[in-house]
Design a protein around this motif. Structure first.
Motif, PDB file in Angstrom:
ATOM      1  N   ASP A  25      21.364   8.243 -32.663  1.00 45.88           N
ATOM      2  CA  ASP A  25      22.559   8.248 -33.558  1.00 45.88           C
ATOM      3  C   ASP A  25      22.361   9.025 -34.831  1.00 45.88           C
ATOM      4  O   ASP A  25      22.989   9.594 -35.122  1.00 45.88           O
ATOM      5  N   ALA A  26      21.261   8.540 -35.615  1.00 42.67           N
ATOM      6  CA  ALA A  26      20.717   8.742 -36.861  1.00 42.67           C
ATOM      7  C   ALA A  26      20.173  10.336 -36.511  1.00 42.67           C
ATOM      8  O   ALA A  26      20.796  10.947 -37.386  1.00 42.67           O
ATOM      9  N   ALA A  27      19.912  10.730 -35.289  1.00 41.11           N
ATOM     10  CA  ALA A  27      19.443  12.245 -35.223  1.00 41.11           C
ATOM     11  C   ALA A  27      20.637  12.930 -35.142  1.00 41.11           C
ATOM     12  O   ALA A  27      20.995  14.098 -35.979  1.00 41.11           O
ATOM     13  N   ALA A  28      21.785  12.328 -34.679  1.00 42.45           N
ATOM     14  CA  ALA A  28      23.057  13.344 -34.471  1.00 42.45           C
ATOM     15  C   ALA A  28      23.762  13.371 -35.924  1.00 42.45           C
ATOM     16  O   ALA A  28      24.274  14.750 -36.231  1.00 42.45           O
ATOM     17  N   ILE A  29      23.797  12.276 -36.729  1.00 44.01           N
ATOM     18  CA  ILE A  29      24.206  12.572 -38.179  1.00 44.01           C
ATOM     19  C   ILE A  29      23.522  13.545 -38.928  1.00 44.01           C
ATOM     20  O   ILE A  29      24.046  14.440 -39.454  1.00 44.01           O
ATOM     21  N   ALA A  35      15.132  15.525 -28.512  1.00 46.31           N
ATOM     22  CA  ALA A  35      14.349  15.709 -29.522  1.00 46.31           C
ATOM     23  C   ALA A  35      13.215  14.458 -29.655  1.00 46.31           C
ATOM     24  O   ALA A  35      12.120  14.787 -29.973  1.00 46.31           O
ATOM     25  N   GLY A  36      13.962  13.347 -29.657  1.00 48.12           N
ATOM     26  CA  GLY A  36      12.837  12.248 -29.542  1.00 48.12           C
ATOM     27  C   GLY A  36      11.984  11.757 -28.635  1.00 48.12           C
ATOM     28  O   GLY A  36      11.079  10.723 -28.507  1.00 48.12           O
ATOM     29  N   THR A  66      38.385  15.396 -29.127  1.00 52.05           N
ATOM     30  CA  THR A  66      38.163  16.322 -30.193  1.00 52.05           C
ATOM     31  C   THR A  66      37.188  17.251 -30.184  1.00 52.05           C
ATOM     32  O   THR A  66      36.241  16.824 -29.617  1.00 52.05           O
ATOM     33  N   PRO A  67      37.118  18.297 -30.857  1.00 51.74           N
ATOM     34  CA  PRO A  67      35.930  19.037 -30.881  1.00 51.74           C
ATOM     35  C   PRO A  67      34.786  18.292 -31.627  1.00 51.74           C
ATOM     36  O   PRO A  67      33.489  18.326 -31.458  1.00 51.74           O
ATOM     37  N   ASN A  68      35.336  17.536 -32.756  1.00 53.12           N
ATOM     38  CA  ASN A  68      34.238  16.819 -33.526  1.00 53.12           C
ATOM     39  C   ASN A  68      33.677  15.688 -32.556  1.00 53.12           C
ATOM     40  O   ASN A  68      32.482  15.332 -32.766  1.00 53.12           O
ATOM     41  N   GLU A  69      34.391  15.090 -31.726  1.00 48.14           N
ATOM     42  CA  GLU A  69      33.804  14.249 -30.885  1.00 48.14           C
ATOM     43  C   GLU A  69      33.041  14.896 -29.985  1.00 48.14           C
ATOM     44  O   GLU A  69      31.709  14.388 -29.934  1.00 48.14           O
ATOM     45  N   LEU A  70      33.173  15.952 -29.385  1.00 44.75           N
ATOM     46  CA  LEU A  70      32.363  16.570 -28.518  1.00 44.75           C
ATOM     47  C   LEU A  70      30.939  16.967 -29.231  1.00 44.75           C
ATOM     48  O   LEU A  70      29.874  16.972 -28.687  1.00 44.75           O
ATOM     49  N   LYS A  71      30.952  17.449 -30.264  1.00 45.81           N
ATOM     50  CA  LYS A  71      29.913  18.021 -31.084  1.00 45.81           C
ATOM     51  C   LYS A  71      29.119  16.455 -31.497  1.00 45.81           C
ATOM     52  O   LYS A  71      27.911  16.674 -31.283  1.00 45.81           O
ATOM     53  N   ALA A  72      29.527  15.606 -31.901  1.00 44.24           N
ATOM     54  CA  ALA A  72      28.978  14.500 -31.722  1.00 44.24           C
ATOM     55  C   ALA A  72      28.098  13.602 -30.640  1.00 44.24           C
ATOM     56  O   ALA A  72      26.891  13.497 -30.616  1.00 44.24           O
ATOM     57  N   VAL A  73      28.804  13.842 -29.610  1.00 43.24           N
ATOM     58  CA  VAL A  73      28.219  13.673 -28.247  1.00 43.24           C
ATOM     59  C   VAL A  73      26.897  14.561 -28.019  1.00 43.24           C
ATOM     60  O   VAL A  73      25.865  13.685 -27.788  1.00 43.24           O
ATOM     61  N   LEU A  74      27.323  15.781 -28.111  1.00 43.94           N
ATOM     62  CA  LEU A  74      26.058  16.508 -27.811  1.00 43.94           C
ATOM     63  C   LEU A  74      24.990  16.462 -28.901  1.00 43.94           C
ATOM     64  O   LEU A  74      23.892  16.568 -28.402  1.00 43.94           O
ATOM     65  N   ALA A  75      25.327  16.353 -30.150  1.00 45.87           N
ATOM     66  CA  ALA A  75      24.316  15.951 -31.136  1.00 45.87           C
ATOM     67  C   ALA A  75      23.522  14.695 -30.842  1.00 45.87           C
ATOM     68  O   ALA A  75      22.108  14.769 -30.963  1.00 45.87           O
ATOM     69  N   HIS A  76      24.176  13.686 -30.344  1.00 49.72           N
ATOM     70  CA  HIS A  76      23.495  12.359 -29.999  1.00 49.72           C
ATOM     71  C   HIS A  76      22.514  12.641 -28.758  1.00 49.72           C
ATOM     72  O   HIS A  76      21.171  12.214 -28.834  1.00 49.72           O
ATOM     73  N   GLU A  77      23.104  13.387 -27.780  1.00 46.37           N
ATOM     74  CA  GLU A  77      21.971  13.780 -26.525  1.00 46.37           C
ATOM     75  C   GLU A  77      21.062  14.683 -27.079  1.00 46.37           C
ATOM     76  O   GLU A  77      20.016  14.591 -26.387  1.00 46.37           O
TER      77      GLU A  77
END
Length: 159
Positions: free
Chosen positions: A95-99, A24-25, A8-19
């Motif tokens: 994961d925390a950053a992605a959230i 960033a870290g 889903t688009p939400n899953e893709l957004k989550a994976v990209l946010a995680h990466e």
């Protein structure tokens, strides 16, 4: 693999946010540093173990070779475990950053929970600890009100 597995688009957004959280870290540089340290420790343990085995052989101590081998293997195992723990920590941080990124951009965390559940079920040959994944899923649930959870299973997320 996780990007391709996104359903889903939400899953893709989550994976990209995680990466993006990894970038960033500064995780790439830090994992390289940790890998270099681990390699040096392992090399040093091999030199010490070989030296101990040679000294034992010269002194006629029969068990020294076995003890030296055990030392080398134990050091390599401990180094590998430390590196894995470091990677788990980096994954949790990403994961925390992605959230945070999803929340700041007004996106749903549903995709993040779905990706983590997929990994928890063994998707993408994920080598993340099942305990870490379960805790992360519970952390996501704790951060977002109105979400229902039964054990580690997410039963409902707001779209």
């Amino acid at each position: 693999g996780t990007i391709i597995s996104a359903k889903t688009p939400n899953e893709l957004k989550a994976v990209l946010a995680h990466e993006i959280g990894h970038l960033a870290g500064g995780h790439l540089a830090r994992i390289r540093e940790q890998a270099e340290i681990a390699a040096k420790v392992q090399a040093f343990s091999i030199v010490l173990g070989m030296g101990a085995a040679a000294a034992g052989a010269a002194a006629g101590v029969e068990q020294m070779g076995s003890m030296a081998s055990a030392f080398i293997l134990a050091t390599q195992s401990a180094t590998s475990s430390n590196l894995m723990a470091f990677r788990q920590s980096e994954e949790s941080t990403a994961d925390a950053a992605a959230i945070k990124y999803l929340e700041a951009s007004g996106q749903s965390a549903k995709g993040m929970a779905d990706v983590l559940k997929f990994q928890q079920a063994g998707g993408n040959d994920c080598n993340r600890s099942q305990v870490v994944l379960a805790v992360t899923i519970k952390d996501i649930l704790a951060q977002f009100g109105g979400l229902n959870c039964k054990g580690n299973q997410v039963s409902h997320f707001n779209q």
